[in-house]
Design a protein around this motif. Structure first.
Motif, PDB file in Angstrom:
ATOM      1  N   SER A 270       0.833  -1.209   0.000  1.00  0.00           N
ATOM      2  CA  SER A 270       0.000   0.000   0.000  1.00  0.00           C
ATOM      3  C   SER A 270       0.864   1.255   0.000  1.00  0.00           C
ATOM      4  O   SER A 270       0.549   2.239  -0.681  1.00  0.00           O
ATOM      5  CB  SER A 270      -0.921   0.001   1.223  1.00  0.00           C
ATOM      6  OG  SER A 270      -1.780  -1.115   1.222  1.00  0.00           O
ATOM      7  N   GLY A 271       1.966   1.224   0.757  1.00  0.00           N
ATOM      8  CA  GLY A 271       2.878   2.364   0.770  1.00  0.00           C
ATOM      9  C   GLY A 271       3.508   2.597  -0.588  1.00  0.00           C
ATOM     10  O   GLY A 271       3.631   3.739  -1.044  1.00  0.00           O
ATOM     11  N   ALA A 272       3.909   1.507  -1.249  1.00  0.00           N
ATOM     12  CA  ALA A 272       4.506   1.624  -2.586  1.00  0.00           C
ATOM     13  C   ALA A 272       3.510   2.209  -3.573  1.00  0.00           C
ATOM     14  O   ALA A 272       3.851   3.089  -4.385  1.00  0.00           O
ATOM     15  CB  ALA A 272       4.981   0.254  -3.057  1.00  0.00           C
TER      16      ALA A 272
ATOM     17  N   PHE B 181      10.220   0.986  -1.261  1.00  0.00           N
ATOM     18  CA  PHE B 181       8.986   0.294  -0.901  1.00  0.00           C
ATOM     19  C   PHE B 181       8.668  -0.790  -1.935  1.00  0.00           C
ATOM     20  O   PHE B 181       8.234  -1.895  -1.578  1.00  0.00           O
ATOM     21  CB  PHE B 181       7.825   1.285  -0.793  1.00  0.00           C
ATOM     22  CG  PHE B 181       7.579   1.788   0.606  1.00  0.00           C
ATOM     23  CD1 PHE B 181       6.531   1.292   1.363  1.00  0.00           C
ATOM     24  CD2 PHE B 181       8.391   2.769   1.159  1.00  0.00           C
ATOM     25  CE1 PHE B 181       6.304   1.749   2.652  1.00  0.00           C
ATOM     26  CE2 PHE B 181       8.177   3.244   2.439  1.00  0.00           C
ATOM     27  CZ  PHE B 181       7.119   2.732   3.198  1.00  0.00           C
ATOM     28  N   LEU B 182       8.867  -0.461  -3.203  1.00  0.00           N
ATOM     29  CA  LEU B 182       8.574  -1.423  -4.261  1.00  0.00           C
ATOM     30  C   LEU B 182       9.459  -2.654  -4.133  1.00  0.00           C
ATOM     31  O   LEU B 182       8.981  -3.795  -4.269  1.00  0.00           O
ATOM     32  CB  LEU B 182       8.779  -0.755  -5.622  1.00  0.00           C
ATOM     33  CG  LEU B 182       8.288  -1.524  -6.854  1.00  0.00           C
ATOM     34  CD1 LEU B 182       6.785  -1.761  -6.768  1.00  0.00           C
ATOM     35  CD2 LEU B 182       8.643  -0.751  -8.121  1.00  0.00           C
TER      36      LEU B 182
ATOM     37  N   LEU C 242      -1.672   5.763   3.974  1.00  0.00           N
ATOM     38  CA  LEU C 242      -1.825   7.073   4.616  1.00  0.00           C
ATOM     39  C   LEU C 242      -0.708   7.367   5.614  1.00  0.00           C
ATOM     40  O   LEU C 242       0.031   8.341   5.461  1.00  0.00           O
ATOM     41  CB  LEU C 242      -3.190   7.154   5.307  1.00  0.00           C
ATOM     42  CG  LEU C 242      -4.410   7.036   4.388  1.00  0.00           C
ATOM     43  CD1 LEU C 242      -5.694   7.125   5.189  1.00  0.00           C
ATOM     44  CD2 LEU C 242      -4.378   8.125   3.320  1.00  0.00           C
ATOM     45  N   ALA C 243      -0.586   6.536   6.652  1.00  0.00           N
ATOM     46  CA  ALA C 243       0.392   6.823   7.707  1.00  0.00           C
ATOM     47  C   ALA C 243       1.833   6.716   7.205  1.00  0.00           C
ATOM     48  O   ALA C 243       2.719   7.430   7.693  1.00  0.00           O
ATOM     49  CB  ALA C 243       0.170   5.883   8.889  1.00  0.00           C
ATOM     50  N   SER C 244       2.075   5.827   6.226  1.00  0.00           N
ATOM     51  CA  SER C 244       3.435   5.686   5.693  1.00  0.00           C
ATOM     52  C   SER C 244       3.616   6.498   4.416  1.00  0.00           C
ATOM     53  O   SER C 244       4.376   7.474   4.407  1.00  0.00           O
ATOM     54  CB  SER C 244       3.751   4.210   5.431  1.00  0.00           C
ATOM     55  OG  SER C 244       3.742   3.468   6.624  1.00  0.00           O
TER      56      SER C 244
END
Length: 282
Positions: free
Chosen positions: A45-47, A177-178, A211-213
């Motif tokens: 999700s962060g990526a 992140f990826l 969101l948070a990351s």
């Protein structure tokens, strides 16, 4: 950037960082999701969020990053998730951010920086607080959880140090992140026999990652343009306090006297080291 905008961007970033601890603890305490799946969904999700931010901001798909940083990111995220099986949100955040700052300060000392008298006193105070928190007693946090969060803090400190001067931070973070997503996916596959997932846990992990990351890091990197290094380090010490407040409100967690004393020693000592930041090279 106006001071008002800078203040609100910084505050939003700190709330996002505290939100990571709260969302992880909420997911592992109140849903059936396991730490491996939480880590996997969070990183993916962060990526995706960072990639979307790059697309909207630059109109490009390119990302940067490297595998050593991605590995550090994965170790941080996995250690963080598994630690919150047994730690309260406030205790985990205190150990994490204390360890991150200690790792970065320790690297500075290893590369030749020297601390002044007040900085040395602050460092001793901070480590004394951490030792007091982890010493055996009725309110001692889980040892395995504490060790996992210590490893997460070291990994995040390494990740932060590697990110200095590595290029556009959002592009670099997106690439890391990826890459880390493949490691997190492998962890989920390895732990598949004991893994579990439900809808609520899934969305907690998505919010933590996107969101948070993802969005949180983008906001933080924007705010960093108007902050000195010392101020940026000091404001991050507010995260355990925000997390403790959130733990009381959302998780019904109690704040023990031991945690209060340790927090004062760790955060106060680290603040003294950072504020009096005039190291001399050998």
């Amino acid at each position: 950037m106006s001071r008002t905008r800078l203040f609100f961007l910084t505050l939003l970033a700190m709330i996002a960082f505290a939100g990571n601890s709260l969302l992880c603890r909420l997911a592992l305490k109140h849903t059936s999701i396991d730490p491996a799946n939480f880590t996997n969904i969070r990183i993916i999700s962060g990526a995706l969020a960072l990639g979307l931010i790059i697309r909207m901001r630059d109109g490009a798909h390119s990302v940067a990053g490297n595998w050593p940083s991605a590995l550090a990111l994965f170790i941080y995220a996995a250690g963080f998730s598994y630690a919150y099986l047994s730690l309260s949100a406030a205790t985990g955040a205190l150990i994490l951010f204390g360890t991150v700052q200690a790792t970065m300060i320790g690297y500075g000392l290893w590369t030749g920086e020297r601390l002044g008298t007040r900085q040395s006193a602050g460092l001793i105070c901070a480590f004394s607080g951490l030792a007091a928190l982890l010493l055996p007693g009725l309110s001692t946090p889980s040892l395995p959880g504490s060790l996992l969060m210590l490893s997460a803090g070291v990994a995040w400190g390494v990740y932060s140090l590697r990110g200095k001067g590595a290029g556009d931070p959002i592009h670099v973070s997106a690439g890391n992140f990826l890459r880390a997503a493949s490691l997190a996916e492998a962890l989920s596959v390895v732990t598949l026999p004991s893994g579990s997932l439900d809808r609520s846990g899934f969305w907690y992990a998505v919010f933590s990652g996107a969101l948070a990351s993802g969005v949180g890091y983008a906001i933080w990197y924007t705010a960093l343009r108007g902050l000195t290094a010392a101020i940026a380090a000091v404001v991050q010490l507010s995260v355990p306090i925000l997390t403790a407040a959130g733990g009381i409100i959302f998780l019904d967690e109690a704040i023990t006297l031991r945690l209060m004393i340790a927090s004062t020693a760790i955060l106060g000592g680290m603040a003294l080291v950072i504020i009096d930041n005039k190291p001399a090279k050998c």
